[in-house]
Structures are given as C-alpha cells and as structure tokens.
Motif scaffolding. Structure first.
Motif, PDB file in Angstrom:
ATOM      1  N   UNK A 113     -48.954  25.620 -17.124  1.00  0.00           N
ATOM      2  CA  UNK A 113     -47.546  25.847 -16.789  1.00  0.00           C
ATOM      3  C   UNK A 113     -47.225  27.338 -16.805  1.00  0.00           C
ATOM      4  N   UNK A 114     -47.734  28.031 -17.813  1.00  0.00           N
ATOM      5  CA  UNK A 114     -47.508  29.468 -17.920  1.00  0.00           C
ATOM      6  C   UNK A 114     -48.093  30.206 -16.726  1.00  0.00           C
ATOM      7  N   UNK A 115     -49.336  29.875 -16.397  1.00  0.00           N
ATOM      8  CA  UNK A 115     -50.026  30.573 -15.308  1.00  0.00           C
ATOM      9  C   UNK A 115     -49.374  30.295 -13.957  1.00  0.00           C
ATOM     10  N   UNK A 116     -49.033  29.032 -13.692  1.00  0.00           N
ATOM     11  CA  UNK A 116     -48.391  28.674 -12.425  1.00  0.00           C
ATOM     12  C   UNK A 116     -47.045  29.378 -12.295  1.00  0.00           C
ATOM     13  N   UNK A 117     -46.248  29.358 -13.363  1.00  0.00           N
ATOM     14  CA  UNK A 117     -44.931  29.979 -13.332  1.00  0.00           C
ATOM     15  C   UNK A 117     -45.011  31.489 -13.144  1.00  0.00           C
ATOM     16  N   UNK A 118     -46.122  32.085 -13.568  1.00  0.00           N
ATOM     17  CA  UNK A 118     -46.272  33.537 -13.436  1.00  0.00           C
ATOM     18  C   UNK A 118     -46.481  33.979 -11.995  1.00  0.00           C
ATOM     19  N   UNK A 119     -46.994  33.073 -11.168  1.00  0.00           N
ATOM     20  CA  UNK A 119     -47.279  33.428  -9.784  1.00  0.00           C
ATOM     21  C   UNK A 119     -48.741  33.677  -9.514  1.00  0.00           C
ATOM     22  N   UNK A 120     -49.589  33.531 -10.531  1.00  0.00           N
ATOM     23  CA  UNK A 120     -51.029  33.711 -10.351  1.00  0.00           C
ATOM     24  C   UNK A 120     -51.633  32.487  -9.669  1.00  0.00           C
ATOM     25  N   UNK A 121     -52.785  32.690  -9.026  1.00  0.00           N
ATOM     26  CA  UNK A 121     -53.598  31.546  -8.615  1.00  0.00           C
ATOM     27  C   UNK A 121     -54.215  30.978  -9.885  1.00  0.00           C
TER      28      UNK A 121
END
Length: 215
Positions: free
Chosen positions: A168-176
C-alpha cells in the motif's frame, strides 16, 4: 531501486515472531496468530497497539514494551539474518549495474544498524528507517522520502515489498511495485507485479516492471 527489509531481503519476520511471542509471555499472556499476522509490515507503534488489544491490557507501558522488544530483537539480529531466496543475488546485480539503491523499512534505526552487518552498508546509497519518517507504512512517506534522498523521481523507481502494508505504501508513493510474498499471501493488486520469489530477478526484469508500470 527501493528495497523493503523484513521479509523481502532477509527472513527476519521469524526473528520478530520469536521476540513478540516472548514479549507476550513476559506480559503474562499469549499472542494470538491473528494479532501476530496483523503486525507484519506495520510500525512499532501499531504493533504495540495490536499487542495491548490482543492481551486485553490497554494500560501497558508502551515505552517499556518497546525497549524490551528492541533489546531482544537486537540480540537475535546480532546472531545473523538469513537472506530470502534470490535477494542477495539481486542486490549484488543492482549494485553492479550502478543503480541508485535505498533500503526502506518500518524497523527503527537501532535495529537496522545491526541488520546492516548482514545486509552490507555499502549496498545502499540511502537508508530510510521507520522512526525517521513523518508517517510510517502504509503511508507513502517512506518511499517518497527515499526517492527524494536518492534524487530520483519516484515514478522512475521500483519498490520491492512482501507485505500488504508495504504494498500500500509503495503503490501510494507512485513507484512501480514488485511484490514477493513471505509470511502473508498477497492478493492481486492493480499496479503491483506479483512473483513467488526474487530468484531469477535481475536489473533487466526490474526495467520491464518499470516499463509496464509507465506504459
């Protein structure tokens, strides 16, 4: 490249499992399986809240529990950590390719410094710890902070995670996002490339993950 630590690079969730069950016993209780699973990938504060609720001891001294748990995990980390399948090989390949690399973990700095004896300090340009960000995972702040420190747009980064909270953190950050399950099953999620392990993953594979995310 943005790497989570616990459960992604090293099999440290089993270490946390030992220490958390010991802490519950120290408190005169027993940690339930559901509570332990809910802690995976979460911040220390969230884990301690779950512990208090699970033991029905809402008035426990959080600072004392954190200090006890930190000391125990530090002892266990110092005995050495086991790499997850394919993780060391991928990290070496990423470094050999000259890619900017960050460690992005919910674990606090004191314990991360011990873990880096196994992980290798030279393997990371940046280390972002759970007690050094404005908000922990699942907030995007840890990953955005790492990208900023690397000087790389977050949209040009691939984050590797193992837990729903980290995803969730990674997706929300905008990273692949490349997700490799460890202790928890990961559901198919938009924007997340799921893989059983990091074995066979190399910089070329990560480039393809990034390309598919930006297509």
């Amino acid at each position: 490249m943005l790497f989570d630590m616990d459960g992604t690079l090293v099999d440290s969730e089993k270490v946390w499992d030992i220490a958390l069950h010991e802490l519950a016993a120290h408190a005169g209780g027993k940690l339930s399986e559901g509570a332990r699973l809910a802690m995976i990938g979460s911040s220390m504060a969230s884990s301690m809240r779950i512990l208090r609720e699970d033991l029905a001891q809402p008035d426990r001294d959080e600072a004392a529990d954190v200090a006890w748990l930190t000391r125990r995990v530090e002892e266990l980390f110092a005995e050495g950590l086991v790499w997850r399948p394919g993780a060391l090989e991928l990290l070496r390949a990423v470094r050999a390719a000259g890619l900017p690399t960050a460690l992005v973990t919910s674990t606090g700095r004191r314990l991360v410094e011990v873990a880096l004896d196994t992980l290798g300090r030279d393997n990371f340009d940046v280390v972002v710890c759970g007690d050094e960000v404005s908000a922990p995972k699942p907030d995007p702040a840890p990953y955005r902070t790492a990208a900023d420190l690397l000087g790389v747009p977050i949209e040009a980064c691939v984050a590797i995670e193992d837990s729903p909270t980290g995803m969730k953190s990674a997706v929300a950050s905008g990273a692949a996002v490349l997700a490799v399950p460890a202790e928890l099953e990961l559901p198919p999620t938009d924007g997340v490339h799921l893989r059983e392990s990091l074995e066979g993953v190399d910089p070329g594979f990560l480039a393809a993950v990034l390309a598919s995310a930006t297509a």
